[in-house]
Design a protein around this motif. Sequence first.
Motif, PDB file in Angstrom:
ATOM      1  N   GLY A 269       0.799  -1.218   0.000  1.00  0.00           N
ATOM      2  CA  GLY A 269       0.000   0.000   0.000  1.00  0.00           C
ATOM      3  C   GLY A 269       0.831   1.267   0.000  1.00  0.00           C
ATOM      4  N   GLY A 270       2.127   1.182  -0.365  1.00  0.00           N
ATOM      5  CA  GLY A 270       2.992   2.350  -0.378  1.00  0.00           C
ATOM      6  C   GLY A 270       3.683   2.629   0.944  1.00  0.00           C
ATOM      7  N   TRP A 271       3.461   1.802   1.968  1.00  0.00           N
ATOM      8  CA  TRP A 271       4.040   2.033   3.291  1.00  0.00           C
ATOM      9  C   TRP A 271       5.343   1.245   3.468  1.00  0.00           C
ATOM     10  CZ3 TRP A 271       2.343   5.790   6.344  1.00  0.00           C
ATOM     11  CH2 TRP A 271       1.027   6.242   6.190  1.00  0.00           C
ATOM     12  N   GLU A 272       6.281   1.883   4.146  1.00  0.00           N
ATOM     13  CA  GLU A 272       7.597   1.291   4.389  1.00  0.00           C
ATOM     14  C   GLU A 272       8.119   1.794   5.738  1.00  0.00           C
ATOM     15  OE1 GLU A 272      10.730   0.981   1.115  1.00  0.00           O
ATOM     16  OE2 GLU A 272      11.496   2.637   2.321  1.00  0.00           O
ATOM     17  N   THR A 273       8.826   0.925   6.464  1.00  0.00           N
ATOM     18  CA  THR A 273       9.500   1.356   7.692  1.00  0.00           C
ATOM     19  C   THR A 273      10.969   0.963   7.627  1.00  0.00           C
ATOM     20  OG1 THR A 273       8.836  -0.701   8.833  1.00  0.00           O
ATOM     21  CG2 THR A 273       7.471   1.258   9.195  1.00  0.00           C
ATOM     22  N   GLN A 274      11.797   1.813   8.224  1.00  0.00           N
ATOM     23  CA  GLN A 274      13.242   1.566   8.276  1.00  0.00           C
ATOM     24  C   GLN A 274      13.713   1.660   9.711  1.00  0.00           C
ATOM     25  OE1 GLN A 274      15.905   3.294   5.233  1.00  0.00           O
ATOM     26  NE2 GLN A 274      16.993   4.268   6.914  1.00  0.00           N
ATOM     27  N   TYR A 275      14.629   0.753  10.108  1.00  0.00           N
ATOM     28  CA  TYR A 275      15.123   0.651  11.481  1.00  0.00           C
ATOM     29  C   TYR A 275      16.647   0.777  11.434  1.00  0.00           C
ATOM     30  CZ  TYR A 275      10.511  -1.507  11.615  1.00  0.00           C
ATOM     31  OH  TYR A 275       9.166  -1.765  11.457  1.00  0.00           O
ATOM     32  N   CYS A 276      17.184   1.831  12.045  1.00  0.00           N
ATOM     33  CA  CYS A 276      18.611   2.135  11.923  1.00  0.00           C
ATOM     34  C   CYS A 276      19.344   2.026  13.261  1.00  0.00           C
ATOM     35  CB  CYS A 276      18.805   3.548  11.374  1.00  0.00           C
ATOM     36  SG  CYS A 276      18.306   3.749   9.659  1.00  0.00           S
ATOM     37  N   HIS A 277      20.683   1.916  13.163  1.00  0.00           N
ATOM     38  CA  HIS A 277      21.625   1.922  14.290  1.00  0.00           C
ATOM     39  C   HIS A 277      21.557   0.643  15.123  1.00  0.00           C
ATOM     40  CE1 HIS A 277      21.829   5.992  12.967  1.00  0.00           C
ATOM     41  NE2 HIS A 277      20.657   6.320  13.460  1.00  0.00           N
ATOM     42  N   LEU A 278      21.281  -0.484  14.453  1.00  0.00           N
ATOM     43  CA  LEU A 278      21.233  -1.758  15.165  1.00  0.00           C
ATOM     44  C   LEU A 278      22.639  -2.238  15.532  1.00  0.00           C
ATOM     45  CD1 LEU A 278      18.354  -1.531  14.034  1.00  0.00           C
ATOM     46  CD2 LEU A 278      18.434  -3.979  13.520  1.00  0.00           C
ATOM     47  N   GLU A 279      22.695  -3.109  16.488  1.00  0.00           N
ATOM     48  CA  GLU A 279      23.969  -3.680  16.948  1.00  0.00           C
ATOM     49  C   GLU A 279      24.548  -4.622  15.896  1.00  0.00           C
ATOM     50  OE1 GLU A 279      24.938  -7.021  20.230  1.00  0.00           O
ATOM     51  OE2 GLU A 279      24.082  -5.173  21.050  1.00  0.00           O
ATOM     52  N   ARG A 280      25.857  -4.518  15.693  1.00  0.00           N
ATOM     53  CA  ARG A 280      26.515  -5.382  14.713  1.00  0.00           C
ATOM     54  C   ARG A 280      26.323  -6.852  15.085  1.00  0.00           C
ATOM     55  NH1 ARG A 280      32.766  -4.538  13.271  1.00  0.00           N
ATOM     56  NH2 ARG A 280      32.997  -4.942  15.505  1.00  0.00           N
ATOM     57  N   GLY A 281      25.967  -7.644  14.104  1.00  0.00           N
ATOM     58  CA  GLY A 281      25.773  -9.080  14.312  1.00  0.00           C
ATOM     59  C   GLY A 281      24.421  -9.458  14.864  1.00  0.00           C
ATOM     60  N   SER A 282      23.541  -8.454  15.095  1.00  0.00           N
ATOM     61  CA  SER A 282      22.253  -8.773  15.717  1.00  0.00           C
ATOM     62  C   SER A 282      21.111  -8.918  14.721  1.00  0.00           C
ATOM     63  CB  SER A 282      21.878  -7.685  16.729  1.00  0.00           C
ATOM     64  OG  SER A 282      21.457  -6.490  16.091  1.00  0.00           O
ATOM     65  N   VAL A 283      21.308  -8.503  13.467  1.00  0.00           N
ATOM     66  CA  VAL A 283      20.215  -8.527  12.491  1.00  0.00           C
ATOM     67  C   VAL A 283      19.751  -9.965  12.296  1.00  0.00           C
ATOM     68  CG1 VAL A 283      19.528  -8.025  10.127  1.00  0.00           C
ATOM     69  CG2 VAL A 283      20.993  -6.421  11.367  1.00  0.00           C
ATOM     70  N   ALA A 284      18.459 -10.191  12.533  1.00  0.00           N
ATOM     71  CA  ALA A 284      17.935 -11.559  12.600  1.00  0.00           C
ATOM     72  C   ALA A 284      17.050 -11.932  11.424  1.00  0.00           C
ATOM     73  CB  ALA A 284      17.143 -11.739  13.910  1.00  0.00           C
ATOM     74  N   VAL A 285      16.989 -11.082  10.380  1.00  0.00           N
ATOM     75  CA  VAL A 285      16.133 -11.361   9.233  1.00  0.00           C
ATOM     76  C   VAL A 285      16.944 -11.171   7.955  1.00  0.00           C
ATOM     77  CG1 VAL A 285      13.976 -10.756  10.394  1.00  0.00           C
ATOM     78  CG2 VAL A 285      15.314  -8.964   9.241  1.00  0.00           C
ATOM     79  N   ALA A 286      16.380 -11.638   6.853  1.00  0.00           N
ATOM     80  CA  ALA A 286      17.044 -11.549   5.549  1.00  0.00           C
ATOM     81  C   ALA A 286      16.049 -11.045   4.511  1.00  0.00           C
ATOM     82  CB  ALA A 286      17.582 -12.921   5.143  1.00  0.00           C
ATOM     83  N   PRO A 287      16.534 -10.452   3.424  1.00  0.00           N
ATOM     84  CA  PRO A 287      15.630  -9.980   2.376  1.00  0.00           C
ATOM     85  C   PRO A 287      14.685 -11.082   1.903  1.00  0.00           C
ATOM     86  CG  PRO A 287      17.837  -9.147   1.979  1.00  0.00           C
ATOM     87  CD  PRO A 287      17.949 -10.116   3.117  1.00  0.00           C
ATOM     88  N   GLY A 288      13.423 -10.709   1.750  1.00  0.00           N
ATOM     89  CA  GLY A 288      12.403 -11.665   1.320  1.00  0.00           C
ATOM     90  C   GLY A 288      11.640 -12.299   2.455  1.00  0.00           C
ATOM     91  N   ASP A 289      12.162 -12.225   3.685  1.00  0.00           N
ATOM     92  CA  ASP A 289      11.455 -12.806   4.831  1.00  0.00           C
ATOM     93  C   ASP A 289      10.141 -12.074   5.079  1.00  0.00           C
ATOM     94  OD1 ASP A 289      13.560 -14.512   5.207  1.00  0.00           O
ATOM     95  OD2 ASP A 289      14.302 -13.574   7.057  1.00  0.00           O
ATOM     96  N   GLU A 290       9.111 -12.835   5.438  1.00  0.00           N
ATOM     97  CA  GLU A 290       7.862 -12.251   5.918  1.00  0.00           C
ATOM     98  C   GLU A 290       7.949 -12.160   7.436  1.00  0.00           C
ATOM     99  OE1 GLU A 290       5.798 -11.133   3.881  1.00  0.00           O
ATOM    100  OE2 GLU A 290       6.093 -12.225   2.000  1.00  0.00           O
ATOM    101  N   VAL A 291       7.614 -11.001   7.998  1.00  0.00           N
ATOM    102  CA  VAL A 291       7.705 -10.830   9.443  1.00  0.00           C
ATOM    103  C   VAL A 291       6.369 -10.372   9.992  1.00  0.00           C
ATOM    104  CG1 VAL A 291      10.169 -10.305   9.370  1.00  0.00           C
ATOM    105  CG2 VAL A 291       8.514  -8.436   9.264  1.00  0.00           C
ATOM    106  N   ALA A 292       6.102 -10.727  11.240  1.00  0.00           N
ATOM    107  CA  ALA A 292       4.879 -10.327  11.924  1.00  0.00           C
ATOM    108  C   ALA A 292       5.155  -9.123  12.813  1.00  0.00           C
ATOM    109  CB  ALA A 292       4.347 -11.490  12.767  1.00  0.00           C
ATOM    110  N   THR A 293       4.129  -8.397  13.166  1.00  0.00           N
ATOM    111  CA  THR A 293       4.269  -7.299  14.107  1.00  0.00           C
ATOM    112  C   THR A 293       4.881  -7.813  15.409  1.00  0.00           C
ATOM    113  OG1 THR A 293       2.308  -6.199  13.195  1.00  0.00           O
ATOM    114  CG2 THR A 293       3.047  -5.496  15.387  1.00  0.00           C
TER     115      THR A 293
END
Length: 314
Positions: free
Chosen positions: A119-143
């Motif tokens: 629907g044109g909506w996007e969110t971005q999350y910045c300044h995360l801890e190195r090595g902590s990112v737990a998702v990959a492109p294409g993953d579906e995530v829940a709230t």
Amino acid sequence: MRTLLLLLLATPGAAFELSPPVACVLGQACYIQQGFDHDPGPGARDALCGTLVYDGHDGTDFAVPTLADRAAGVAVVASAAGRVRAVRDGEPDIPQGRPDSPDVSGRECGNGVVLDHGGGWETQYCHLERGSVAVAPGDEVATGQVLGRIGLSGNTEFPHVELTVRRDGEAVDPFAPDASGACGVRPAEDLWAGDLPFPLGGVTDAGFATAVPDYGAVRAGTADAAPSASEPLVLFALLFGGQAGDAVSLRIEGPPGLVLDREEPLERTQALLFRAAGLRAPAEGWPSGDYRGTARLLRDGAVVEERALTARLP
């Protein structure tokens, strides 16, 4: 499931709602330090014409008070269901303003995640801890699904996650998504699923010490010291969003009665500040018992926020 999810989110007229992007209790373990800049010129103002913003800031900063809080680990979570569009990891957790601060040109977000909600909506999350990112492109995530942890990567001087919300590629303020440039009254409609208080400033941490602590120790979360009967009794507070004309109140009560009652006016606006006050121990030493400290940020005589704590002297 993936196709169904995106179709539901993209339905014309469907409400787009957000939850806070942090797994902590706002106003206690974390807080909103900076908001969205509504001033189109070189100045800066938040949605209430306030000062919790800087020029050009197009996100909302959810912060933890100290480096110790960050080291304990605070999860960054998805504010809404969607699909991971992009991620970055591997950037160091070194704040700006230090001799060893890295050049973050082109990587100001640091380690981050971008979610597409349809629907044109996007969110971005910045300044995360190195090595902590737990998702990959294409993953579906829940709230509420964990994306990573609050860090110190990219263009930042304090531990936080910056949430940027975009509608059709344009950044919008989740507290005032349809703002027309006016400010002063919070819009009746926002993007938050719950009743999220608008940040006005407050007290993020407080403690007792036996001397006025170093600001670096306060920011690190290592300034607390157990009171001693024979040493000075000092109350300190870490605050944010202080405005010129505000006041900081520090008060200690204990077995002797009122030990300290200090109120200091603020002469200038400060995004972050700390204050401390105390008294030397009497010749006979502090009596044993409980000592209660209360730190308050006052504005126009009213309490914006307060924090209380108790220490026991044997």
